[in-house]
Design an enzyme around this catalytic site. Structure first.
Site: not given
Ligand code: 8OZ
Length: 363
Positions: A100, A181, A228, A318-319
């Site tokens: 990723q 991001y 994503r 995920g979890r």
């Molecule tokens: C949790 C903590 C820090 C980063 C994301 C890369 O939410 C993350 C992330 C998740 O996509």
């Protein structure tokens, strides 16, 4: 509904997956300060190699792409060497792994960036969000807007990271354009106030993603590239005046790309989605004829239902994958799941990382 839909093989771009139970990207903050992954990551990922596909934890494309303590990178020779044994371990165990590719943009802190410089974003709009640094949770720093040279540098960095991912042996890459991001900061107009060709119309706000895909494409064909998105995401202080219009354009763009897959975060942990949200996701889903990976809030039976009724082609967990290295087998036989321990998600060593038990029969 049986679970069998989860265990139909899936052609995902260039890959043939043995099942549709994917491992979602999971930030674990156990890399070294220079961004090389720790050797223990080989054990962690190998343990989870029965996933149809593993998507690596978010991995920064450059020093400027880093926003949290101890996340790995994929842009230096040492990082490439660090990833190689991890990928080899996954392959030796019969698995597949994508990298990723991640640039956090404004979700960073001066203490994490080279020379203590400010983070970059589409516009100089500070996020009301926190990150974690050597000093624990801290407010994100004031960003500067990328200028033309900065955008050119960022695109070079994506290409260099893709080159490194290829050299390390990853089977493909997932471009992280979600969760507030950098690429999401260009896409959504709550942050992007630019007046140049990267701002304004949604076509302009998608320009950086198009350019990133072109540059990544120098090293990975589109059938080994996923993207994503988080159309409902308000994570990291994101917003958009018209999310439906913005994400309609994003899905339509990507539908024309023949990617390995589109990966959509449909629900965030601990947040119930409203009927309007569910309806929006469904309308968007109808715009994407390619391979669609859903993520968020699924258990085995909801995942199997979604696949059986065309809601998704595969589900990324995920979890549940943090706590259950043999998740596909557990879902198949409807076994009990180990509960994830939130205290060991981010940082630390083997505890809560490589010590979750397999089913007794399943070593
Ligand atoms: C949790 C903590 C820090 C980063 C994301 C890369 O939410 C993350 C992330 C998740 O996509």
């Amino acid at each position: 509904m049986t679970r069998s839909a989860l265990f139909q093989p899936l052609r995902l771009g260039a890959l043939e997956l043995p099942n549709r139970v994917l491992m979602a990207p999971l930030t674990r903050n156990r890399a070294h300060a220079d961004g090389t992954p720790d050797a223990l990551a080989a054990t962690y990922y190998r343990q989870r190699a029965s996933a149809g596909l593993i998507v690596s934890e978010a991995t920064q494309i450059s020093a400027m792409g880093k926003g949290y303590k101890d996340t790995p990178g994929i842009y230096t020779p040492a990082q490439v060497e660090g990833w190689k044994p991890i990928i080899e371990a996954v392959h030796a165990a019969g698995g597949r792994i994508f990298c990723q590719l991640w640039h956090v943009g404004r979700i960073s802190h001066v203490s994490l960036l080279p020379g203590g410089v400010q983070p970059v974003s589409s516009s100089a709009v500070r996020a009301k969000a926190q990150t974690f640094t050597e000093n624990g949770f801290e407010d994100t720093s004031e960003p500067v807007a990328l200028d033309k040279d900065g955008i050119a540098q960022t695109l070079d960095d994506y290409e260099q990271a893709a080159r490194c991912a290829r050299e390390a042996g990853f089977d493909g890459v997932e471009v992280h354009s979600a969760n507030g991001y950098l690429l999401d900061q260009f896409l959504q107009d709550g942050v992007n106030r630019r007046e140049d060709e990267y701002g304004g119309s949604v076509d302009n706000r998608l320009r950086l993603l198009r350019e990133v895909l072109a540059r990544v494409g120098a090293h990975f064909p589109r059938d080994r590239t996923g993207v994503r998105l988080s159309p409902l995401g308000q994570a990291n202080d994101m917003s958009d005046a018209d999310p439906e219009a913005t994400f309609t354009a994003a899905y339509k763009l990507l539908a024309g790309y023949d990617l390995a897959y589109l990966h959509v975060i449909e629900q965030f942990f601990g947040q119930d989605s409203s009927e309007e949200d569910a309806a929006l996701l469904k309308r968007l889903r109808g715009l994407y004829p390619g391979t669609y990976v859903g993520n968020g809030g699924y258990d085995g039976s909801r995942a199997a239902d979604a696949i059986a009724n065309g809601g998704a082609d595969a589900i990324a967990f995920g979890r549940p994958f943090i706590a259950n290295p043999d998740l596909p087998e557990r879902l198949r036989i409807e076994a009990d799941l180990n509960e994830p321990d939130q205290d060991t998600f981010y940082g630390g060593g083997a505890e809560g990382y490589t010590d979750y038990p397999f089913l007794a029969s399943n070593h």
